[in-house]
Design an enzyme around this catalytic site. Sequence first.
Site, PDB file in Angstrom:
ATOM      1  N   GLU A  29       0.842  -1.203   0.000  1.00 32.17           N
ATOM      2  CA  GLU A  29       0.000   0.000   0.000  1.00 32.17           C
ATOM      3  C   GLU A  29       0.879   1.255   0.000  1.00 32.17           C
ATOM      4  O   GLU A  29       1.758   1.399   0.858  1.00 32.17           O
ATOM      5  CB  GLU A  29      -0.877   0.002   1.259  1.00 32.17           C
ATOM      6  CG  GLU A  29      -1.865  -1.148   1.285  1.00 32.17           C
ATOM      7  CD  GLU A  29      -2.356  -1.512   2.698  1.00 32.17           C
ATOM      8  OE1 GLU A  29      -2.164  -0.714   3.636  1.00 32.17           O
ATOM      9  OE2 GLU A  29      -2.911  -2.611   2.848  1.00 32.17           O
ATOM     10  N   SER A  59      -5.724  -4.151   1.228  1.00 24.98           N
ATOM     11  CA  SER A  59      -6.193  -5.545   1.162  1.00 24.98           C
ATOM     12  C   SER A  59      -5.029  -6.428   1.586  1.00 24.98           C
ATOM     13  O   SER A  59      -4.354  -7.029   0.749  1.00 24.98           O
ATOM     14  CB  SER A  59      -6.617  -5.902  -0.264  1.00 24.98           C
ATOM     15  OG  SER A  59      -7.668  -5.093  -0.728  1.00 24.98           O
ATOM     16  N   GLU A  60      -4.789  -6.494   2.869  1.00 31.40           N
ATOM     17  CA  GLU A  60      -3.578  -7.202   3.317  1.00 31.40           C
ATOM     18  C   GLU A  60      -3.592  -8.689   2.980  1.00 31.40           C
ATOM     19  O   GLU A  60      -2.542  -9.267   2.725  1.00 31.40           O
ATOM     20  CB  GLU A  60      -3.363  -6.996   4.825  1.00 31.40           C
ATOM     21  CG  GLU A  60      -2.742  -5.648   5.194  1.00 31.40           C
ATOM     22  CD  GLU A  60      -3.749  -4.533   5.307  1.00 31.40           C
ATOM     23  OE1 GLU A  60      -4.967  -4.825   5.288  1.00 31.40           O
ATOM     24  OE2 GLU A  60      -3.343  -3.358   5.428  1.00 31.40           O
ATOM     25  N   PHE A  83       1.986  -1.337   8.747  1.00 31.88           N
ATOM     26  CA  PHE A  83       2.267  -1.428  10.184  1.00 31.88           C
ATOM     27  C   PHE A  83       2.159  -2.903  10.567  1.00 31.88           C
ATOM     28  O   PHE A  83       1.217  -3.575  10.141  1.00 31.88           O
ATOM     29  CB  PHE A  83       1.247  -0.634  11.004  1.00 31.88           C
ATOM     30  CG  PHE A  83       1.425   0.861  10.972  1.00 31.88           C
ATOM     31  CD1 PHE A  83       2.011   1.544  12.040  1.00 31.88           C
ATOM     32  CD2 PHE A  83       0.988   1.600   9.880  1.00 31.88           C
ATOM     33  CE1 PHE A  83       2.158   2.924  12.012  1.00 31.88           C
ATOM     34  CE2 PHE A  83       1.141   2.982   9.846  1.00 31.88           C
ATOM     35  CZ  PHE A  83       1.724   3.656  10.914  1.00 31.88           C
ATOM     36  N   ASP A  85       1.096  -4.206  13.100  1.00 40.90           N
ATOM     37  CA  ASP A  85      -0.197  -4.456  13.749  1.00 40.90           C
ATOM     38  C   ASP A  85      -1.217  -5.013  12.751  1.00 40.90           C
ATOM     39  O   ASP A  85      -2.134  -5.738  13.132  1.00 40.90           O
ATOM     40  CB  ASP A  85      -0.742  -3.146  14.337  1.00 40.90           C
ATOM     41  CG  ASP A  85       0.323  -2.390  15.114  1.00 40.90           C
ATOM     42  OD1 ASP A  85       0.266  -2.380  16.349  1.00 40.90           O
ATOM     43  OD2 ASP A  85       1.244  -1.831  14.469  1.00 40.90           O
ATOM     44  N   HIS A 129      -0.817   0.792  16.562  1.00 41.93           N
ATOM     45  CA  HIS A 129       0.179   1.101  15.526  1.00 41.93           C
ATOM     46  C   HIS A 129       1.588   1.132  16.109  1.00 41.93           C
ATOM     47  O   HIS A 129       2.470   1.808  15.582  1.00 41.93           O
ATOM     48  CB  HIS A 129      -0.127   2.442  14.850  1.00 41.93           C
ATOM     49  CG  HIS A 129      -1.340   2.417  13.972  1.00 41.93           C
ATOM     50  ND1 HIS A 129      -2.612   2.346  14.478  1.00 41.93           N
ATOM     51  CD2 HIS A 129      -1.474   2.430  12.615  1.00 41.93           C
ATOM     52  CE1 HIS A 129      -3.476   2.336  13.469  1.00 41.93           C
ATOM     53  NE2 HIS A 129      -2.812   2.377  12.335  1.00 41.93           N
TER      54      HIS A 129
END
Lengths: 325, 330
Positions: A29, A59-60, A83, A85, A129
């Site tokens: 991203e 869209s991980e 990140f 997280d 984060h």
Amino acid sequence: MALLSYREAVAAAIAHEMRRDESVVFLGEDIAAAGGVFKTTGGLLEEFGEKRVRDTPISEQAILGAAMGAAMTGLRPIAEIMFSDFFAVCWDIIANQVAKSRYMTDGQFAFPMVVRSANGAGSRFGAQHSQSLENWAMMVPGLKVVAPSCAADVKGMLCAAIRDPDPVLFFEQKSLYGTKQEVPDGEHVVPLGKAAVLREGGDVTIAALAAMVPRAMAAAEQLASEHGVQATVIDVRSLVPLDTTTIFESVSATGRLVTVEENPRLCGWGAELSSLVAEELFWDLEGPIVRVTTPHIPLPAADNLEDEVLPGPARIVEAVTKLVD
Amino acid sequence: MTDQQINSETRLRLYRLMRECRELEQRAYDLFMQNLVKGTSHLGLGQEAVAAGFGAAMNADDYTFCTYRGHNHTLVRGVAMDAILGELMGRECGLMRGKGGSMHLTSVEHGVMGSYAIIGAHLPVAAGAAWSAQYRGTQQVAVCFFGDGTTNIGAFHEALNFAVIWNLPVIFVCENNKYMEYTPIEAVTAVANPAADRASAYSLDPILIDGNDVELVYRTASEAIARARAGKGPSLIEAQTYRHGGHSRADPGKYRPDEEVAAWKARDPLDAHRAKLVEAGVDEETIDLIDAQVMSAIDEATETAKASPPPPREIAYIDVWADGGVEWRC
């Protein structure tokens, strides 16, 4: 040599590997046109074009799934998870798919892929984060897990990770992005699985990772100048493979081990290291193994609160002096 | 593509593939009931036309991605029956020498790039393999099979959007067998046709077909594959079909009305295709011979798998890493 920041070393490593190997591709991203939200990937789109450096939607699962599919069919993808997280929304691909598919298919697949991610606290981003999640990855068989503490290692270890035939989770500590160091030009590869002894002293071994390394070094200087205690400081650098040879050699000599971990208390990498040392070096120890960690709490956002809970030189000095006394 | 364009050789091949799927699954069920297949097993009895139609339309170097209900899709790519049964039984002759089991059948040399047992996971992975084919310029396509239940998980939507924006050569095939495990799909889905009705959200044409009509599946597959190879991007196909048995293991599927099961069994894809072959002038003996050849091959594969020893214990300790090892420290 060139003076590079930790963030500049990321792009330098990726560019170096993309120049030498056409199969290296990069997705994530905001990594292409925007040059990364942490400005770690600037210039890559311009040099390598949009076929190899590709922006994705938020869209991980798609990012990591695409990387996995590409890796199993002959490419060497680098995926960025902005990140660490955010691993929580795509962990299936990492822990269930990438990590296990070679083993359960009797070795039919290999996954030469790197997943880079900004990890850790120090930027006042709050609980979602700022986490240090390298221990999540460390517990899953099939993943290599590394976390550099300086710009030269970012370049050297990222190049090694991209060339590695196995999946590597590459944790960048976001509060270190601005730190600068002389970094070798051209070919500079730091093998994964090698801890670095940064300072030698006979009284105690302090093992630290990523942002805890400069803090451990500051503590060691203070211990020497104010308390007459000489510490060895080891930058662990790689959790899997774990360089127990280097660490054990030092702990055998000093008889004392203090781990400095940014993660919350339970099940941090230091707990595993402590267990190994207790099992295998018990009779060399002159005192208990001590872990300095963030307390077992989510991270607060305010400057003073975040500083309060993260391990810093003062807590390290306190732990070591108590142990040595 | 019209009916006439499917030549008689292909029609017979479709029949043979479906018969192989049917009898292999039936054998897997029998072996499970005899406690020779352990763990779990998800059978595709009744859904053979989808796997056979696509398998016959694919090139040897195309990629298949399937689910834990993936025995049919693996078999139609040419994987040996004894390797499949051996894997289900945990034998040395198994496709992965017993390290994966029923839910993870994989044969890279046949383009079977894995059977995935976490719902939705393989849709983005298939997109990635398609991206790789696109990048390398190989003309390969990826075909990704999944069930109706998958349309309600996030990875489905991420993968569809991703495949469209990157114009990837991937075909997503939803086998709508009406039940999400034990629950009717209509009871838990906002639209009537779980895949087709979502296609427009990703600027794809809705494609809804009778998944028990193997020739229709073959034609639809051929068109979608040609489109992907021509650089025209992904397709989403919903094939309506039905599981003859339950979800897994010995589930009798009693949550389904008897009349519904009977109505779908009356539309058995094998019976329908056999009738079509006879109508087209194929004599019964030719078809019976195929049936007999398939049964004989399955009996032989069963004996081979039964005779195969358990895998050597040492293989539990290999192949975590690409160098073949499992070491995590140095």
